[in-house]
Write an enzyme that holds these catalytic residues in place. Structure first.
Site, PDB file in Angstrom:
ATOM      1  N   ARG A  25     -14.215  -3.155  11.179  1.00  7.66           N
ATOM      2  CA  ARG A  25     -14.368  -1.868  10.488  1.00  7.66           C
ATOM      3  C   ARG A  25     -15.620  -1.848   9.610  1.00  7.66           C
ATOM      4  NH1 ARG A  25     -11.171  -2.228  14.274  1.00  7.66           N
ATOM      5  NH2 ARG A  25      -9.062  -1.377  14.132  1.00  7.66           N
ATOM      6  N   LEU A  63     -16.352  -4.482   1.119  1.00  8.32           N
ATOM      7  CA  LEU A  63     -16.580  -5.927   1.058  1.00  8.32           C
ATOM      8  C   LEU A  63     -15.700  -6.658   2.076  1.00  8.32           C
ATOM      9  CD1 LEU A  63     -17.638  -8.454  -0.550  1.00  8.32           C
ATOM     10  CD2 LEU A  63     -15.589  -8.213  -1.957  1.00  8.32           C
ATOM     11  N   LEU A  65     -13.295  -9.001   2.729  1.00 10.59           N
ATOM     12  CA  LEU A  65     -12.355  -9.640   1.796  1.00 10.59           C
ATOM     13  C   LEU A  65     -12.049 -11.084   2.177  1.00 10.59           C
ATOM     14  CD1 LEU A  65      -9.950  -6.597   1.343  1.00 10.59           C
ATOM     15  CD2 LEU A  65     -11.502  -7.540  -0.382  1.00 10.59           C
ATOM     16  N   GLY A 108     -16.843  -1.310  -1.152  1.00 11.05           N
ATOM     17  CA  GLY A 108     -18.283  -1.545  -0.986  1.00 11.05           C
ATOM     18  C   GLY A 108     -18.941  -0.562  -0.020  1.00 11.05           C
ATOM     19  N   GLU A 111     -19.894   2.077  -2.174  1.00 13.53           N
ATOM     20  CA  GLU A 111     -21.024   1.628  -3.007  1.00 13.53           C
ATOM     21  C   GLU A 111     -22.334   1.749  -2.226  1.00 13.53           C
ATOM     22  OE1 GLU A 111     -19.172  -2.199  -4.140  1.00 13.53           O
ATOM     23  OE2 GLU A 111     -19.262  -1.448  -6.203  1.00 13.53           O
ATOM     24  N   GLU A 131     -10.330  -1.490  -4.868  1.00 14.35           N
ATOM     25  CA  GLU A 131     -10.456  -2.708  -5.681  1.00 14.35           C
ATOM     26  C   GLU A 131      -9.293  -2.846  -6.651  1.00 14.35           C
ATOM     27  OE1 GLU A 131     -12.855  -0.672  -4.855  1.00 14.35           O
ATOM     28  OE2 GLU A 131     -14.728  -1.751  -4.510  1.00 14.35           O
TER      29      GLU A 131
HETATM   30  C1  1HE Z   1     -11.344  -6.413   7.180  1.00 15.83           C
HETATM   31  C2  1HE Z   1     -11.616  -5.476   6.153  1.00 15.83           C
HETATM   32  C3  1HE Z   1     -12.242  -5.947   4.978  1.00 15.83           C
HETATM   33  C4  1HE Z   1     -10.651  -4.446   7.791  1.00 15.83           C
HETATM   34  N1  1HE Z   1     -12.550  -7.255   4.901  1.00 15.83           N
HETATM   35  N2  1HE Z   1     -11.685  -7.700   7.052  1.00 15.83           N
HETATM   36  N3  1HE Z   1     -11.751  -2.908   1.319  1.00 15.83           N
HETATM   37  C5  1HE Z   1     -10.453  -2.618   1.529  1.00 15.83           C
HETATM   38  O1  1HE Z   1      -9.588  -2.975   0.781  1.00 15.83           O
HETATM   39  C6  1HE Z   1     -10.161  -1.863   2.799  1.00 15.83           C
HETATM   40  C7  1HE Z   1      -9.383  -2.735   3.726  1.00 15.83           C
HETATM   41  N4  1HE Z   1      -9.265  -2.169   5.064  1.00 15.83           N
HETATM   42  C8  1HE Z   1      -8.392  -1.182   5.389  1.00 15.83           C
HETATM   43  O2  1HE Z   1      -7.710  -0.611   4.545  1.00 15.83           O
HETATM   44  C9  1HE Z   1      -8.299  -0.802   6.849  1.00 15.83           C
HETATM   45  O3  1HE Z   1      -8.864  -1.871   7.608  1.00 15.83           O
HETATM   46  C10 1HE Z   1      -9.056   0.485   7.216  1.00 15.83           C
HETATM   47  C11 1HE Z   1      -8.318   1.687   6.618  1.00 15.83           C
HETATM   48  C12 1HE Z   1     -10.505   0.470   6.744  1.00 15.83           C
HETATM   49  C13 1HE Z   1      -9.103   0.621   8.754  1.00 15.83           C
HETATM   50  O4  1HE Z   1      -7.788   0.513   9.294  1.00 15.83           O
HETATM   51  P1  1HE Z   1      -7.576   0.175  10.834  1.00 15.83           P
HETATM   52  O5  1HE Z   1      -6.111   0.281  11.129  1.00 15.83           O
HETATM   53  O6  1HE Z   1      -8.531   0.976  11.666  1.00 15.83           O
HETATM   54  O7  1HE Z   1      -8.078  -1.374  11.028  1.00 15.83           O
HETATM   55  P2  1HE Z   1      -7.313  -2.727  10.639  1.00 15.83           P
HETATM   56  O8  1HE Z   1      -6.356  -3.086  11.720  1.00 15.83           O
HETATM   57  O9  1HE Z   1      -6.798  -2.691   9.254  1.00 15.83           O
HETATM   58  O10 1HE Z   1      -8.527  -3.770  10.615  1.00 15.83           O
HETATM   59  C14 1HE Z   1      -9.136  -4.236  11.815  1.00 15.83           C
HETATM   60  C15 1HE Z   1      -9.674  -5.627  11.534  1.00 15.83           C
HETATM   61  O11 1HE Z   1     -10.687  -5.537  10.515  1.00 15.83           O
HETATM   62  C16 1HE Z   1      -8.598  -6.567  10.979  1.00 15.83           C
HETATM   63  O12 1HE Z   1      -8.950  -7.876  11.395  1.00 15.83           O
HETATM   64  P3  1HE Z   1      -8.210  -8.555  12.674  1.00 15.83           P
HETATM   65  O13 1HE Z   1      -8.860  -9.893  12.794  1.00 15.83           O
HETATM   66  O14 1HE Z   1      -6.747  -8.593  12.307  1.00 15.83           O
HETATM   67  O15 1HE Z   1      -8.469  -7.652  13.849  1.00 15.83           O
HETATM   68  C17 1HE Z   1      -8.794  -6.470   9.479  1.00 15.83           C
HETATM   69  O16 1HE Z   1      -8.343  -7.608   8.786  1.00 15.83           O
HETATM   70  C18 1HE Z   1     -10.318  -6.368   9.411  1.00 15.83           C
HETATM   71  N5  1HE Z   1     -10.753  -5.737   8.172  1.00 15.83           N
HETATM   72  N6  1HE Z   1     -11.164  -4.269   6.567  1.00 15.83           N
HETATM   73  C19 1HE Z   1     -12.266  -8.083   5.914  1.00 15.83           C
HETATM   74  N7  1HE Z   1     -12.557  -5.132   3.972  1.00 15.83           N
HETATM   75  C20 1HE Z   1     -19.172  -5.638  -3.773  1.00 15.83           C
HETATM   76  S1  1HE Z   1     -17.605  -5.488  -4.333  1.00 15.83           S
HETATM   77  C21 1HE Z   1     -16.815  -4.389  -3.259  1.00 15.83           C
HETATM   78  C22 1HE Z   1     -15.335  -4.613  -3.322  1.00 15.83           C
HETATM   79  C23 1HE Z   1     -14.624  -3.967  -2.183  1.00 15.83           C
HETATM   80  O17 1HE Z   1     -15.213  -3.421  -1.281  1.00 15.83           O
HETATM   81  S2  1HE Z   1     -12.920  -4.067  -2.249  1.00 15.83           S
HETATM   82  C24 1HE Z   1     -12.381  -3.025  -0.987  1.00 15.83           C
HETATM   83  C25 1HE Z   1     -12.247  -3.769   0.291  1.00 15.83           C
END
Ligand code: 1HE
Length: 256
Positions: A25, A63, A65, A108, A111, A131
């Site tokens: 994503r 980011l 995670l 991010g 951001e 976050e």
């Molecule tokens: C990830 C990440 C990620 C997905 N880091 N791997 N951001 C978040 O807290 C958002 C987290 N993500 C989500 O809520 C959802 O993934 C989405 C709503 C964006 C998309 O949902 P969906 O159903 O299309 O995808 P999914 O099944 O959740 O994710 C597909 C894969 O991407 C899955 O990995 P897989 O190996 O199981 O296939 C997820 O783990 C992976 N994935 N998002 C790592 N963020 C500079 S400081 C900034 C601080 C932040 O940005 S905190 C907010 C982080």
């Protein structure tokens, strides 16, 4: 060399940057953030505007995670500063940047989008700052840039309650300047980019580099900086030529 998670392409005088990690994503790992820094530090001469968008169903999940669990406080500080450096290159580089948003524009990802100068959101876009829910704080510049778009109260609410804004709500509160139908974002951004690239270079420079500094200044300093910038811009040969063209009826009127 750029990481595989970033693709670039040049169309006419417009640089198009694609986040290319759809299977995650477009989560932003370190190599992608460093790649963004590299792209926007090294924009080829002759480019007048840049566009950034995401492959797959989402602009960016923020980011990566998976790397976060291993960092101590000192590493966390440097990691956040790396994001600041990279996104400063986006905001304060050589050309205006348009973000084309769809799906998740969260953490991010928001951001990154807020470091761009214009945001075009397709109707699928949703915004959040998860976050708060992850037990961390923003580290990629959101606390400085997001309140400038939507105000401190709305950002506080987003982080305290996990509130998600849809595309139309996002436009209403200032997260994007445009909302377009699904699949239309890139085309719309290209139309805007052509207009931006046609502007006098000094006008674009002033909007990117001077306006944000004026906004961060007190009124007295801001007004003085404005006058200095106005004086410099109007004496550029390009400005004089454009003014002559208008007075001679050779350029379109406003709205044409
Ligand atoms: C990830 C990440 C990620 C997905 N880091 N791997 N951001 C978040 O807290 C958002 C987290 N993500 C989500 O809520 C959802 O993934 C989405 C709503 C964006 C998309 O949902 P969906 O159903 O299309 O995808 P999914 O099944 O959740 O994710 C597909 C894969 O991407 C899955 O990995 P897989 O190996 O199981 O296939 C997820 O783990 C992976 N994935 N998002 C790592 N963020 C500079 S400081 C900034 C601080 C932040 O940005 S905190 C907010 C982080």
């Amino acid at each position: 060399m750029l990481p595989a998670t970033i693709h670039t392409e040049i169309r006419d005088n417009i640089l198009i940057v694609k986040l290319n990690r759809p299977e995650k994503r477009n989560a932003l790992n370190d190599e992608t953030v460093l790649g963004i820094e590299q792209v926007f530090s090294d924009i080829p001469a002759g480019i007048g505007c840049a566009i950034i968008y995401g492959e797959g169903d989402h602009f960016s999940a923020g980011l990566d995670l998976s790397a976060l669990t291993e960092r101590d406080a000192v590493q966390g500080l440097h990691h956040s500063r790396m994001w600041h450096r990279a996104l400063d290159r986006v905001q304060f580089g050589t050309v205006p940047v348009i973000a084309v948003l769809h799906g998740a524009c969260v953490g991010g990802g928001l951001e990154l989008a807020s470091a761009c100068h214009i945001r075009v959101a397709e109707t699928s876009t949703f915004y959040a700052l998860p976050e708060g829910q992850r037990g961390i704080f923003v580290g990629g510049g959101a606390s400085v840039r997001v309140p400038k778009l939507i105000g401190m109260a709305r950002m506080t609410d987003m982080m305290l309650t996990g509130r998600v804004y849809r595309a139309d709500e996002g436009e209403r509160i200032g997260l994007s300047q445009y909302v377009v139908e699904a699949g239309q974002g890139l085309e719309h951004a290209l139309t805007l980019a052509k207009k931006i690239a046609w502007n006098a270079g000094m006008t674009n420079y002033a909007l990117m580099h001077v306006l944000p500094r004026i906004v961060d200044s007190g009124q007295t300093e801001g007004l003085l900086i404005e006058s200095l910038m106005a004086a410099i811009a109007q004496q550029a040969p390009e400005a004089k030529a454009r003014l002559h063209d208008f007075l001679a009826g050779r350029t379109p009127k406003v709205g044409q």
